[in-house]
Design an enzyme around this catalytic site. Structure first.
Site, PDB file in Angstrom:
ATOM      1  N   GLY A 141       0.779  -1.239   0.000  1.00 18.60           N
ATOM      2  CA  GLY A 141       0.000   0.000   0.000  1.00 18.60           C
ATOM      3  C   GLY A 141       0.804   1.278   0.000  1.00 18.60           C
ATOM      4  N   ASN A 189       1.468   3.077  -2.644  1.00 22.24           N
ATOM      5  CA  ASN A 189       0.717   4.027  -3.485  1.00 22.24           C
ATOM      6  C   ASN A 189      -0.526   4.530  -2.763  1.00 22.24           C
ATOM      7  OD1 ASN A 189       1.858   4.509  -6.303  1.00 22.24           O
ATOM      8  ND2 ASN A 189       2.130   2.298  -6.051  1.00 22.24           N
ATOM      9  N   MET A 233      -4.173  -7.129  -6.946  1.00 18.43           N
ATOM     10  CA  MET A 233      -3.616  -8.227  -7.739  1.00 18.43           C
ATOM     11  C   MET A 233      -4.660  -9.236  -8.208  1.00 18.43           C
ATOM     12  SD  MET A 233      -0.590  -7.233  -7.998  1.00 18.43           S
ATOM     13  CE  MET A 233       0.311  -8.614  -8.698  1.00 18.43           C
ATOM     14  N   VAL A 254      -7.651 -10.039 -11.104  1.00  7.57           N
ATOM     15  CA  VAL A 254      -8.237  -9.602 -12.372  1.00  7.57           C
ATOM     16  C   VAL A 254      -9.736  -9.454 -12.163  1.00  7.57           C
ATOM     17  CG1 VAL A 254      -8.674 -10.267 -14.763  1.00  7.57           C
ATOM     18  CG2 VAL A 254      -6.436 -10.690 -13.729  1.00  7.57           C
ATOM     19  N   ASN A 288      -5.979   2.781 -12.659  1.00  7.51           N
ATOM     20  CA  ASN A 288      -4.997   1.812 -12.180  1.00  7.51           C
ATOM     21  C   ASN A 288      -3.605   2.402 -12.356  1.00  7.51           C
ATOM     22  OD1 ASN A 288      -3.911  -0.829 -11.441  1.00  7.51           O
ATOM     23  ND2 ASN A 288      -3.382  -1.073 -13.594  1.00  7.51           N
ATOM     24  N   HIS A 327       0.277   1.109 -13.134  1.00 10.99           N
ATOM     25  CA  HIS A 327       1.040  -0.046 -13.597  1.00 10.99           C
ATOM     26  C   HIS A 327       2.511   0.357 -13.686  1.00 10.99           C
ATOM     27  CE1 HIS A 327       2.006  -3.725 -15.709  1.00 10.99           C
ATOM     28  NE2 HIS A 327       2.714  -2.991 -16.550  1.00 10.99           N
ATOM     29  N   GLU A 351       6.061   6.679  -9.151  1.00  4.16           N
ATOM     30  CA  GLU A 351       4.661   6.257  -8.962  1.00  4.16           C
ATOM     31  C   GLU A 351       3.981   7.125  -7.910  1.00  4.16           C
ATOM     32  OE1 GLU A 351       3.706   2.058  -8.476  1.00  4.16           O
ATOM     33  OE2 GLU A 351       5.591   1.495  -9.413  1.00  4.16           O
TER      34      GLU A 351
HETATM   35  C1  GRF Z   1       3.190  -0.891  -7.624  1.00  8.79           C
HETATM   36  O1  GRF Z   1       4.423  -1.069  -8.253  1.00  8.79           O
HETATM   37  C2  GRF Z   1       2.106  -0.689  -8.641  1.00  8.79           C
HETATM   38  O2  GRF Z   1       2.521  -0.006  -9.778  1.00  8.79           O
HETATM   39  C3  GRF Z   1       1.733  -2.109  -8.992  1.00  8.79           C
HETATM   40  O3  GRF Z   1       1.837  -2.820  -7.790  1.00  8.79           O
HETATM   41  C4  GRF Z   1       2.738  -2.162  -6.915  1.00  8.79           C
HETATM   42  C5  GRF Z   1       1.999  -1.874  -5.661  1.00  8.79           C
HETATM   43  O4  GRF Z   1       2.815  -1.347  -4.651  1.00  8.79           O
HETATM   44  N1  GRF Z   1       0.440  -2.147  -9.623  1.00  8.79           N
HETATM   45  P1  GRF Z   1       2.171  -0.712  -3.362  1.00  8.79           P
HETATM   46  O5  GRF Z   1       1.270  -1.786  -2.740  1.00  8.79           O
HETATM   47  O6  GRF Z   1       1.381   0.491  -3.778  1.00  8.79           O
HETATM   48  O7  GRF Z   1       3.310  -0.366  -2.468  1.00  8.79           O
END
Ligand code: GRF
Length: 214
Positions: free
Chosen positions: A14, A16, A92, A94, A109, A111, A176
């Site tokens: 988490g 992000n 994670m 789909v 999303n 990525h 990110e």
């Molecule tokens: C990030 O690299 C994001 O781009 C990908 O999964 C990872 C998640 O990391 N989709 P976090 O859980 O936000 O630390």
């Protein structure tokens, strides 16, 4: 000012989510996180949400034999919280076509690659193996094809000579954490319009690019 009611879906650490939580503390930020949902009870991001006093739900995919029922449980939780926009942040699982259609242009999303390059998993190792000079991340509206959809923001970083996948991942993660709050801000401010396969931002062709020098 009415802030856009945002739900965040996570599966893991988490970071992000944390970047979005931190962005939302700014008084002029146009979105608020009203719900965090994890598909695993051990997702560390749930603690981040709890520390920020954001309501959390666990919708455990293992509790469902059919994907449609899992999707329906997610959808019900989001609607109950009157969520207007969904952010997938390291989620994670789909999602099924019905769920994606129901949230069309209301679900984004992040990525870890410069899409359309390197959809899927292990993006950092694959970028290194391909000899990419730059790598990065993409925030996009979700479509039925995985890691596809109109791109709102891309953040890029250089690939350095002594990089391994972990070093490169850390550099991408830093961008990110800037790209996702920026994308959510643009969407919540109503500055993003989907036009076919791409977006317009303030009436001009997107995406916005954040190009870090190091
Ligand atoms: C990030 O690299 C994001 O781009 C990908 O999964 C990872 C998640 O990391 N989709 P976090 O859980 O936000 O630390």
């Amino acid at each position: 000012m009415a802030r856009l009611r945002t739900g965040v879906l996570i599966s893991g650490r988490g970071s992000n989510l944390q970047a979005l939580i931190d962005a939302c503390t700014a008084r002029d930020y146009p979105a608020e996180i009203v719900l965090v949902i994890a598909n695993r009870a051990d997702a560390a991001g749930l603690d981040r949400a709890a520390r920020a006093k954001i309501p959390t739900r666990v919708v455990a995919h293992r509790g469902f034999t059919e994907r449609a029922a899992f999707d329906a449980a997610l959808d019900a939780a989001l609607r109950e919280a009157r969520v207007e926009l969904v952010c997938l942040a390291g989620f994670m699982r789909v999602l099924g076509a019905n769920f994606i259609d129901a949230w069309r242009d209301r679900m984004i999303n992040i990525h870890p690659s410069l899409l359309p390059e390197f959809p899927g998993l292990d993006t950092h190792a694959r970028a290194l193996a391909a000899g990419a000079k730059r790598h990065g991340c993409t925030v996009h509206f979700v479509r039925n094809e995985v890691d596809n959809g109109p791109i709102i923001v891309q953040g890029s970083v250089p690939v350095l000579p002594d990089d391994d996948a972990d070093k490169l991942a850390a550099r991408v993660l830093a961008v990110e954490h800037r790209a996702y709050p920026l994308a959510l801000r643009l969407v919540a401010d109503g500055r993003v319009r989907v036009r076919g396969d791409s977006v317009e931002i303030d009436g001009r062709p997107g995406p916005v690019r954040l190009d870090a020098v190091a």
